[in-house]
Enzyme design. Structure first.
Site, mmCIF file in Angstrom:
data_model
loop_
_atom_site.group_PDB
_atom_site.id
_atom_site.type_symbol
_atom_site.label_atom_id
_atom_site.label_comp_id
_atom_site.label_asym_id
_atom_site.label_seq_id
_atom_site.Cartn_x
_atom_site.Cartn_y
_atom_site.Cartn_z
ATOM 1 N N GLY A 169 -1.724 5.184 -4.145
ATOM 2 C CA GLY A 169 -1.775 3.764 -5.422
ATOM 3 C C GLY A 169 -0.422 3.657 -6.300
ATOM 4 N N PHE A 195 0.982 -1.217 -0.263
ATOM 5 C CA PHE A 195 -0.012 0.126 0.028
ATOM 6 C C PHE A 195 0.759 1.418 -0.242
ATOM 7 C CE2 PHE A 195 0.835 -1.222 4.321
ATOM 8 C CZ PHE A 195 1.090 0.399 4.869
ATOM 9 N N CYS A 196 0.489 2.397 -0.134
ATOM 10 C CA CYS A 196 0.459 3.731 -0.058
ATOM 11 C C CYS A 196 -0.431 4.693 -0.444
ATOM 12 C CB CYS A 196 1.946 3.764 -1.468
ATOM 13 S SG CYS A 196 0.830 3.807 -3.022
ATOM 14 N N THR A 197 0.048 6.186 -0.456
ATOM 15 C CA THR A 197 -1.093 6.851 -0.261
ATOM 16 C C THR A 197 -1.979 7.156 -0.759
ATOM 17 O OG1 THR A 197 1.103 8.749 0.228
ATOM 18 C CG2 THR A 197 -0.466 9.664 0.666
ATOM 19 N N ILE A 203 -3.814 3.984 0.710
ATOM 20 C CA ILE A 203 -4.468 4.461 2.170
ATOM 21 C C ILE A 203 -5.522 5.993 2.027
ATOM 22 C CG2 ILE A 203 -3.618 5.400 4.810
ATOM 23 C CD1 ILE A 203 -0.855 4.974 3.057
#
Length: 352
Positions: free
Chosen positions: A190, A186-188, A215
């Site tokens: 995508g 996951f990241c901020t 996120i």
């Protein structure tokens, strides 16, 4: 953001810049041969016009757009740049246009990451992870995203290639993958997962999942009572961080080193903190020249506030001469209320 082949990024750069100026939109956009990425903000009607402009181009008809609102304009100016990548991983064998990880909807994410046979990876940088992450997620401790491939080679692959949950394959090079565990990343918003998952898939990892919308999508759709997120989420604009419901967070940002600061780190009397100049992270490494420039900026911002003007720093004129760029707040933004922000995506190259 959108991964799509762009033959002439410079032409798109100019058209995007012109459209943002016409719509009174500010923020940062990155254009490359592989697509477009960025975050912009402006009055709601302006954002609607900008989205229509983007989607009128057949290349961006399916662009991933995330909307949020803020009471104030979170950017100082508009910047559109052409770069080699829209999010910099620095390797040639990570092409999201060919393959990426399986998307997981926020409502199904908890089930994936609580599976004991799943390795959960936070693909963001260390300073982002420090203020919040998912329970049980691994922190690669990267300073910039382009360090992720090295982390995968050095540490991640030995666990992915384990013959069982207790046995590790004799060889752990990416190209020697045998039996794998699942990887969920996951990241901020995508985009970094698009590149990171493409990299792992290209090197033989078969089962890779990524949080759809990142996120921010999770914080927007999953209620706090059901959430496995802990802390706040760093964002690449003047909000600095957001919480559940994508509400503004409590962190501020050091102007000297751009590190996110908790309230106790920037209150009066905090260790090595001087507002707008330095914090405990950069106090000992800040050069005298940089310190003087930041102190001067503070004085300019104080004067702008006294005059009820918006401080925008300096810009160069066509002749090369520096010109003060401080102007009255836009009346149309005051009339339309809160600014509407389009996060086309986050990246190490984001401008805030």
């Amino acid at each position: 953001y959108c991964f799509v082949p762009i033959d002439n990024p410079s032409i798109l750069e100019e058209s995007l810049k012109d459209q943002c100026i016409r719509c009174n939109i500010k923020g940062g956009l990155i254009v490359a041969h592989e697509g477009i990425n960025g975050t912009v903000a402006g009055p709601p009607s302006s954002i609607d016009s900008f989205i229509s402009f983007l989607k009128s181009d057949i290349r961006f008809k399916n662009i991933d757009i995330k909307l949020s609102t803020t009471d104030e304009q979170p950017f100082y100016r508009i910047r559109v740049h052409v770069k080699s990548e829209i999010v910099t991983l620095g390797v040639e064998d990570a092409d999201p246009c060919r393959a990426t990880g399986k998307y997981v909807d926020p409502k199904d994410w908890n089930q994936i990451i609580t599976d004991p046979d799943t390795i959960v990876i936070d693909t963001r940088n260390d300073y982002e992870v420090q203020i919040g992450s998912f329970e049980g997620a691994r922190n690669p401790c990267t300073k910039i995203f382009r360090e992720f491939p090295e982390y995968a080679e050095r540490e991640l692959m030995k666990d992915i290639t384990a013959e069982s949950s207790h046995e590790v394959a004799a060889q752990n090079h990416v190209g020697d993958v045998k039996k794998k565990k699942k990887v969920a990343m996951f990241c901020t918003g995508g985009i970094r997962c698009e590149k990171a998952s493409a990299y792992l898939l290209n090197h033989g990892v078969d089962e890779v999942y990524q949080l759809k919308g990142g996120i921010l999508n999770y914080l927007e759709k999953v209620p706090p009572s059901d959430s496995l997120w802990r802390g706040e989420c760093y964002v690449f604009d003047q909000r600095v961080s957001v919480r559940h419901g994508v509400e503004p967070g409590t962190y501020s940002q050091c102007r000297g080193c751009r590190m996110p600061l908790a309230p106790e780190e920037c209150q009066e009397g905090a260790e090595k903190y001087l507002e707008g100049v330095h914090c405990r992270h950069c106090f000992d490494s800040l050069t005298e020249k940089r310190r003087e420039a930041l102190e001067q900026r503070n004085r300019q911002m104080a004067l702008a506030a006294m005059r009820n003007t918006e401080h925008l720093g300096f810009k160069k004129t066509k002749g090369g001469r520096k010109e003060r760029q401080s102007k009255r707040l836009q009346t149309d933004q005051r009339e339309e209320g809160s600014a509407k922000a389009v996060r086309v995506e986050d990246s190490d190259d984001a401008v805030s």
